[in-house]
Scaffold this active site. Structure first.
Site, PDB file in Angstrom:
ATOM      1  N   HIS A 364     -41.385 -51.844 -14.495  1.00  0.00           N
ATOM      2  CA  HIS A 364     -40.559 -50.644 -14.615  1.00  0.00           C
ATOM      3  C   HIS A 364     -41.371 -49.363 -14.696  1.00  0.00           C
ATOM      4  O   HIS A 364     -40.945 -48.312 -14.229  1.00  0.00           O
ATOM      5  CB  HIS A 364     -39.576 -50.799 -15.762  1.00  0.00           C
ATOM      6  CG  HIS A 364     -38.452 -51.698 -15.362  1.00  0.00           C
ATOM      7  ND1 HIS A 364     -38.486 -53.056 -15.570  1.00  0.00           N
ATOM      8  CD2 HIS A 364     -37.314 -51.444 -14.665  1.00  0.00           C
ATOM      9  CE1 HIS A 364     -37.397 -53.592 -15.051  1.00  0.00           C
ATOM     10  NE2 HIS A 364     -36.671 -52.640 -14.500  1.00  0.00           N
ATOM     11  N   GLU A 605     -28.327 -59.484  -8.898  1.00  0.00           N
ATOM     12  CA  GLU A 605     -29.789 -59.567  -9.001  1.00  0.00           C
ATOM     13  C   GLU A 605     -30.252 -60.939  -9.483  1.00  0.00           C
ATOM     14  O   GLU A 605     -31.430 -61.145  -9.747  1.00  0.00           O
ATOM     15  CB  GLU A 605     -30.354 -58.443  -9.881  1.00  0.00           C
ATOM     16  CG  GLU A 605     -29.641 -58.206 -11.183  1.00  0.00           C
ATOM     17  CD  GLU A 605     -30.117 -56.961 -11.934  1.00  0.00           C
ATOM     18  OE1 GLU A 605     -31.126 -56.363 -11.553  1.00  0.00           O
ATOM     19  OE2 GLU A 605     -29.460 -56.610 -12.931  1.00  0.00           O
ATOM     20  N   ASN A 628     -35.071 -55.829  -6.786  1.00  0.00           N
ATOM     21  CA  ASN A 628     -36.331 -56.071  -7.518  1.00  0.00           C
ATOM     22  C   ASN A 628     -36.243 -57.377  -8.289  1.00  0.00           C
ATOM     23  O   ASN A 628     -37.119 -58.233  -8.208  1.00  0.00           O
ATOM     24  CB  ASN A 628     -36.617 -54.942  -8.519  1.00  0.00           C
ATOM     25  CG  ASN A 628     -36.582 -53.584  -7.869  1.00  0.00           C
ATOM     26  OD1 ASN A 628     -36.818 -53.474  -6.674  1.00  0.00           O
ATOM     27  ND2 ASN A 628     -36.282 -52.552  -8.638  1.00  0.00           N
ATOM     28  N   ASP A 629     -35.179 -57.501  -9.061  1.00  0.00           N
ATOM     29  CA  ASP A 629     -35.020 -58.737  -9.817  1.00  0.00           C
ATOM     30  C   ASP A 629     -34.629 -59.896  -8.915  1.00  0.00           C
ATOM     31  O   ASP A 629     -35.095 -61.016  -9.110  1.00  0.00           O
ATOM     32  CB  ASP A 629     -33.978 -58.556 -10.929  1.00  0.00           C
ATOM     33  CG  ASP A 629     -34.601 -57.906 -12.154  1.00  0.00           C
ATOM     34  OD1 ASP A 629     -35.699 -58.344 -12.544  1.00  0.00           O
ATOM     35  OD2 ASP A 629     -34.022 -56.947 -12.686  1.00  0.00           O
ATOM     36  N   CYS A 676     -29.817 -50.845  -4.809  1.00  0.00           N
ATOM     37  CA  CYS A 676     -30.562 -49.854  -5.595  1.00  0.00           C
ATOM     38  C   CYS A 676     -31.951 -50.365  -5.978  1.00  0.00           C
ATOM     39  O   CYS A 676     -32.621 -49.790  -6.821  1.00  0.00           O
ATOM     40  CB  CYS A 676     -29.774 -49.451  -6.831  1.00  0.00           C
ATOM     41  SG  CYS A 676     -29.329 -50.840  -7.869  1.00  0.00           S
TER      42      CYS A 676
END
Ligand code: PEP
Ligand code: MG
Length: 769
Positions: A364, A605, A628-629, A676
């Site tokens: 992050h 995710e 991302n996840d 996103c």
């Protein structure tokens, strides 16, 4: 063997000087294995040979003199094969070669083990015995392999330390040495390193010198008296509750604080020129090593007390000093583990680059760095952080490298890249008010991901059409307690107002994983598979409800709020969260607010959610993919771990197929779908997502203008053609090359990285991987 191994490892970890470490290893291994010879050979890049660096048993005069090419002798063979070679009679081996200057002709039994760090052979460790006396057994082989693995870390660390100081392992001048990590945020920065470290953490104290020895000693003595007083007071307070043997512990602490003991040694270090925290760190580490090497269990445990005492002294020293470092004009923030709070402390406009030992490209803090447009390198695991303070550094956020002690030539090279970047940004500014549409008129809105208020200003100036992801945890992370409903309302209002009437999607608190709150610690073995996101907030409805109430109240009169739920893995989580959201909405209405019900959506995710996307989408107003996840969970690659960063492939065929399926399934049930994750801000990724049918892309403010430019430079045929091409491929590497080639052919290759970066720096620099 086990305790011998532990004590050698302890001793090794405490030695800062490479030659001393190698001599110690040779001596300790020779004794422990009761063998006649133990030698260490290190690979020298310049000559391309293994050089004898330390020995017990061979002629010492041969140290530094004997050089063995990889094609020569058994040492060379161990290096080439990258595995141990264990021979009862080395003389019979066709590759055997004697080096008369070592006097090794007497020895016949040979066991050589490669010293390997991150796939690179650094050297070979060898034990030898007089001819035909014995063959080294399996236990001995395993022992030497274990020692070699430890030694590899020490050598790598020492190489890095020497290189930062401008000296290579062979003792030559070293400039332009490159240290490889993982790209965190694109861009190049040249500036001065400022090491920031968490309070009362001895290990991360930077190595500094002091100007005024007497004043520094005074400061240290004051800390010692304060700790002595603390210990006495605590001892007295607890005395009635403790047995005499437990009370004795306080006596031990006080004895250690006696002038002639630990404090005296720290003062000696200060007299040698160190500032008090560095002197304290050196002495405490020396004591800790000493205790940890002791055979007696009770005495070994005392190392914990010394560490504790060291922490107490450090914390008093830090009380007296300003914890805010002086930030130079062009600060490159360096830390063992960067945190959002650390970034916030650098005065506006002075932060040009960042370096973190821990974390990886999708941590992050790296995402935050990208949002702020600050070039960053993560995961520099072997770098001696403490030595980067005050040094001139170059951060190459494209290649994931930093350079210490740069030459003027290398600096000039990187300055030219910075100029090229500035020209590119200038060219993009004029796109601000132009729509994001392809050459053939297909429109796709670009939203921004935010967390800090500075993002909002940047996003507006970069032409974002709304907020696709507001990470609400960021204001929670930079506070020292949960922000109140009023405080949260103020944060949220700022975001909603800045973009009204465009929509602002606020994600409910997504803590856990690598996002920690100092005041709500979550300690878990496996945090990314643990208590994260919606799992935490459903268990704490008091936190969730306050947040939802604050969001809803903040939207009064604007009505542009959308609420998004993170980490959904099953439909009951959605139902429970919706129930709480309706409750909060009714409560707020009952308080007299005039509101419309905000739309509620979820993030996809977790792989389970991909398979259930129809059922999920049917229950909500919108869906947004957190790639991302999703990538980390599909590939079982921790997004925060630099060791596996090379396996984190956003273009993995499995990831691309999952993304296609989510878009298709959402549309089949008539729900809008956006993305996103960071893939949306990647030029190739954005083209593929456009072709997959995503309705909107949300990304960090820095990437937004270049993505708009990329999309305005292509047509839908190109995007669909590229998607069809990559979906037929099975390797993530080949897919990446294919996408990059397509971008270059379309004349938009400069958006991947400046044309001049890449191989040029590699040619100029020495690698220190
Ligand atoms: C994601 O996982 O892709 C995402 C956008 O959320 P975060 O990066 O905050 O986990
Ligand atoms: Mg996520």
């Amino acid at each position: 063997m086990l305790s011998t191994l532990r004590s050698i490892v302890q001793e090794l970890n405490g030695i800062n000087n490479l030659q001393e470490a190698l001599d110690t290893i040779a001596a300790r291994v020779q004794t422990a294995m009761k063998t006649e010879v133990c030698s260490v050979y290190l690979y020298d890049d310049k000559s391309g040979c293994y050089v004898l660096k330390a020995t017990e048993g061979l002629y010492k005069s041969a140290v530094g003199q004997v050089r063995i090419a990889p094609s020569e002798g058994l040492v060379g063979l161990v290096g080439v094969r990258e595995e141990p070679i264990n021979l009862e009679d080395a003389q019979k081996h066709p590759r055997n070669r004697y080096f008369p200057e070592t006097g090794e002709e007497r020895f016949g039994s040979f066991l050589g083990v490669p010293i390997i760090h991150h796939r690179r052979v650094l050297g070979v460790i060898v034990v030898q015995e007089t001819q035909n006396t014995r063959r080294f057994d399996e236990g001995e082989e395993a022992f030497l392999v274990t020692i070699s693995a430890q030694l590899a870390g020490v050598i790598a660390h020492s190489e890095a330390t020497g290189a930062i100081g401008g000296i290579s392992v062979s003792g030559d001048q070293a400039r332009d040495v490159a240290f490889s990590g993982v790209a965190g945020a694109q861009g190049v920065a040249i500036g001065t390193g400022v090491v920031v470290f968490p309070p009362a953490d001895l290990d991360s104290v930077p190595d500094k010198r002091c100007d005024n020895v007497e004043a520094e000693i005074e400061r240290f003595r004051a800390a010692v008296s304060a700790v002595r007083e603390d210990v006495e007071q605590v001892g007295e307070r607890l005395a009635p509750k403790l047995r005499p043997e437990e009370q004795a512990l306080f006596e031990v602490y006080l004895r250690m604080l006696h002038d002639h003991a630990l404090p005296g040694e720290v003062e000696n270090r200060i007299r040698e020129g160190l500032w008090a925290p560095s002197g304290l760190k050196a002495v405490v580490n020396q004591y800790v090593r000493h205790f940890e090497m002791m055979g007696d269990h009770y005495l070994r445990e005392r190392a914990v007390d010394i560490r504790d005492l060291g922490r107490r002294l450090l914390s008093h020293l830090q009380e007296g000093e300003s914890r805010t470092p002086e930030y130079p004009e062009r600060t490159i923030l360096v830390s063992d583990e960067l945190t959002p709070a650390m970034l916030g402390e650098v005065p506006q406009g002075q932060l040009v680059g960042m370096v973190s030992v821990r974390g990886s490209g999708n941590s992050h803090v790296a995402i935050l760095a990208r949002a702020m447009g600050v070039p960053t390198v993560m995961g520099l695991v072997d770098i001696p952080v403490a030595q980067l303070d005050g040094r001139e550094l170059i951060v190459d956020g494209y290649e994931g490298q930093i350079f210490a002690s740069p030459s003027n030539e290398l600096k000039a090279f990187f300055e030219s890249i910075i100029e090229e970047e500035q020209e590119l940004v200038k060219g993009l500014e004029e796109l601000r008010d132009k729509p994001c549409e392809t050459l053939d008129g297909h429109r796709i809105p670009l939203f921004v991901n935010t967390g800090l208020i500075t993002d909002v200003v940047r996003s507006l100036s970069h032409g974002a059409e709304g907020i696709g992801l507001y990470r609400t945890e960021v204001p929670f992370m930079i506070n020292e307690r949960f922000p109140s409903e009023q405080e949260q309302k103020a944060y949220y209002r700022e975001q909603l107002e800045a973009f009204a009437p465009s929509e602002v999607t606020m994600r409910t608190l997504d803590i856990g994983g690598d996002k920690a709150l100092t005041y709500f610690p979550i300690v878990e073995e496996n945090p990314f598979l643990g208590w994260r996101g919606i799992r935490v907030t459903l268990d704490h409805p008091e936190v969730f409800l306050v947040q939802i109430r604050a969001m809803i109240k903040a939207s009064e009169g604007l009505d542009n709020l959308r609420i998004m739920l993170p980490m959904i893995s099953n439909v009951s989580e959605i139902e429970e969260a919706q129930h709480l959201i309706y409750r909060a909405w009714h409560e707020v209405r009952d308080e007299g607010y005039q509101l419309v019900m905000p739309q509620v959506g979820v993030m996809i995710e977790i792989p389970a959610a991909v398979y259930q996307v129809r059922e999920i989408a049917a229950r909500v107003d919108f869906v947004s993919v957190g790639s991302n996840d999703l990538t980390q969970y599909l590939l079982a690659v921790d997004r925060n771990n630099p060791r596996v960063a090379s396996l984190y492939h956003s273009y993995h065929p499995a990831v691309l197929q999952a993304l296609c399926q989510v878009a298709q399934d959402c549309h089949d049930v008539g729900k809008p779908v956006s993305i996103c994750g960071e893939l949306a801000g990647d030029p190739g990724g954005a083209i593929l997502l456009l072709a997959m049918g995503y309705d909107a892309l949300s990304m960090n403010a820095s990437n937004l203008p270049r993505i708009k430019s990329v999309i305005r430079g292509i047509d839908m045929d190109m995007a669909r053609g590229l998607l069809a091409e990559v979906l037929a491929l099975d390797s993530p590497h080949v897919i990446r090359s294919c996408v990059e080639l397509a971008l270059r052919k379309a004349g938009i290759g400069r958006f991947i990285r400046p044309e001049r970066s890449g191989s040029g720096a590699r040619e100029l620099a020495t690698s220190q991987e």
